[in-house]
Every structure is written in C-alpha cells, then in structure tokens.
Write a protein that holds these residues in place. Sequence first.
Motif, short mmCIF file in Angstrom:
data_model
loop_
_atom_site.label_atom_id
_atom_site.label_comp_id
_atom_site.label_asym_id
_atom_site.label_seq_id
_atom_site.Cartn_x
_atom_site.Cartn_y
_atom_site.Cartn_z
N ASP A 2 29.88 63.87 117.52
CA ASP A 2 29.00 63.37 118.63
C ASP A 2 27.59 63.63 118.13
O ASP A 2 27.22 65.08 118.16
N TYR A 3 26.81 62.71 118.12
CA TYR A 3 25.30 62.81 117.58
C TYR A 3 24.44 62.56 118.56
O TYR A 3 23.14 62.79 118.32
N ARG A 4 24.88 62.40 119.82
CA ARG A 4 24.04 61.99 120.95
C ARG A 4 23.00 62.92 121.33
O ARG A 4 21.89 62.67 121.65
N HIS A 73 24.38 55.56 118.18
CA HIS A 73 25.32 56.58 117.96
C HIS A 73 26.67 55.94 117.21
O HIS A 73 27.01 56.49 116.26
N ASP A 74 26.69 54.78 117.76
CA ASP A 74 27.94 53.77 117.05
C ASP A 74 27.39 53.54 115.62
O ASP A 74 28.26 53.29 114.57
N GLU A 77 27.71 56.30 113.13
CA GLU A 77 29.17 56.50 113.09
C GLU A 77 29.66 55.28 112.04
O GLU A 77 30.35 55.89 110.85
N ARG A 78 29.36 54.21 112.10
CA ARG A 78 29.70 53.42 111.08
C ARG A 78 29.06 53.50 109.99
O ARG A 78 29.92 53.41 108.87
N LEU A 80 28.20 56.31 108.47
CA LEU A 80 28.76 57.64 107.79
C LEU A 80 30.10 57.56 107.56
O LEU A 80 30.54 57.82 106.41
N ALA A 81 30.91 56.62 108.09
CA ALA A 81 32.58 55.99 107.69
C ALA A 81 32.04 55.45 106.51
O ALA A 81 33.16 55.40 105.79
#
Length: 87
Positions: A2-4, A73-74, A77-78, A80-81
């Motif tokens: 979580d990077y929020r 944040h989403d 995440e995308r 980084l994945a």
Amino acid sequence: MDYRQDIREFIGNNLTMEHEDAQIGDNDNYFEMRFVNSLFAMRLVDFVERKFQIEIGNEDLDLANFSTINRLHDLIERKLAAKEVAQ
C-alpha cells in the motif's frame, strides 16, 4: 503493498497555499476540487517515476489515472506488476 501514505504526503506537501490545510480522502478528485495547480500534475508524474522507479508512458497520462489517491495507487500497482513480469 500500500503506497497511499506516500501519495498522501506528496499531495499534502504540494497543495496550493490557500488549501494547505485541506483534508483529502482517497477517492477525492483533488484536480476537480482545485486543491492543486497545473504544475502539480507534472510534479506528480515525476514523483511517481522517481519514488517507485517506474516509467509513466503516454498511454498512462490520462488524468483519470492521477486524479485520486486510489486511482494513482492502482496505476502504480499495475506498473510495478508489469515491471516485475518483464524482469
């Protein structure tokens, strides 16, 4: 991960003077609320690329990706994945 909190801190440090005490929720659109100025968008992209060591491509430069803490944040995440899969 979580990077929020990292995003919240960056946004809080870059609010315009008249909004520096504003409370922003994770789904609040800080652009529509006019809590940030036009330079903020460029700073936000730079922050994301440096902090998370990802590249924001032209296809990612949709304001919707950057308009709320949760959307940003989403995106992180995308990215980084995708970076992990590519390695």
